[in-house]
Design a protein around this motif. Structure first.
Motif, short mmCIF file in Angstrom:
data_model
loop_
_atom_site.label_atom_id
_atom_site.label_comp_id
_atom_site.label_asym_id
_atom_site.label_seq_id
_atom_site.Cartn_x
_atom_site.Cartn_y
_atom_site.Cartn_z
N ILE A 37 16.68 8.83 51.19
CA ILE A 37 17.48 8.03 51.98
C ILE A 37 18.00 6.87 51.07
N LEU A 38 17.01 6.15 50.53
CA LEU A 38 17.66 4.82 49.70
C LEU A 38 18.34 5.38 48.67
N ALA A 39 17.59 6.49 47.87
CA ALA A 39 18.49 6.78 46.56
C ALA A 39 19.71 7.47 47.11
N HIS A 64 21.25 -5.72 43.91
CA HIS A 64 20.94 -5.00 42.98
C HIS A 64 19.00 -4.90 43.02
N PHE A 65 18.75 -5.96 42.77
CA PHE A 65 17.41 -6.04 42.90
C PHE A 65 16.76 -5.43 44.05
N LEU A 66 16.98 -6.31 45.15
CA LEU A 66 16.47 -5.80 46.49
C LEU A 66 16.41 -4.28 46.87
N ILE A 67 17.66 -3.53 46.72
CA ILE A 67 17.85 -2.20 47.12
C ILE A 67 16.91 -1.41 46.17
N PHE A 68 17.13 -1.90 44.82
CA PHE A 68 16.16 -0.91 43.66
C PHE A 68 14.83 -1.12 43.88
N PHE A 69 14.35 -2.48 44.21
CA PHE A 69 12.95 -2.85 44.52
C PHE A 69 12.25 -1.91 45.63
N LEU A 124 13.07 -1.18 40.16
CA LEU A 124 12.28 0.09 40.40
C LEU A 124 10.92 -0.01 39.79
N TRP A 125 10.97 -0.31 38.74
CA TRP A 125 9.58 -0.39 37.96
C TRP A 125 8.74 -1.66 38.72
N VAL A 126 9.28 -2.68 38.98
CA VAL A 126 8.29 -3.89 39.75
C VAL A 126 7.93 -3.32 41.24
#
Length: 128
Positions: free
Chosen positions: A22-24, A49-54, A106-108
């Motif tokens: 769903i997030l993707a 950006h950071f929050l949604i991808f994290f 994503l990696w974090v």
């Protein structure tokens, strides 16, 4: 010998997979809609950006725990494709900085899942 039950995801893992996808999908949709239709928060652009991808990295890490190296590679590709898709959308801009922040986030998220899993295993082992 492994049974069918051993190969099925747990309900938590299954829920994490649903959330991850769903997030993707939300990321893809929000990345290709015209900029004026994209919701914005009061947060700085890169923090959004950071929050949604994290969160997406965490969800994929929880849902697909077996091969984090492969997952990290696929999420790297996902972040790149999201930026490339914006090249074909009027009013949208592909940015290398966004790609770097997105991939890092994503990696974090994946690393956080791996670290918590390892800590949990150590805790369980020492108290078991």
């Amino acid at each position: 010998m492994s049974t069918l039950k051993d190969n099925l995801p747990s309900s938590a893992s299954g829920a994490a997979r649903v959330v991850a996808w769903i997030l993707a999908i939300a990321i893809v949709v929000l990345s290709v809609v015209p900029g004026d239709l994209r919701p914005e928060t009061e947060l700085p652009h890169y923090l959004e950006h950071f929050l949604i991808f994290f969160l997406t990295g965490i969800a994929f890490g929880l849902g697909y725990r077996r091969n984090l190296g492969l997952l990290a590679s696929l999420l790297f590709l996902f972040a790149g494709l999201v930026e490339i898709a914006q090249l074909f959308q009027a009013g949208r801009h592909a940015r290398i900085n966004d790609f770097l922040v997105d991939t890092f986030a994503l990696w974090v998220g994946l690393i956080c899942v791996a670290l918590v899993k390892k800590l949990w295993q150590r805790f369980a082992k020492s108290n078991g």
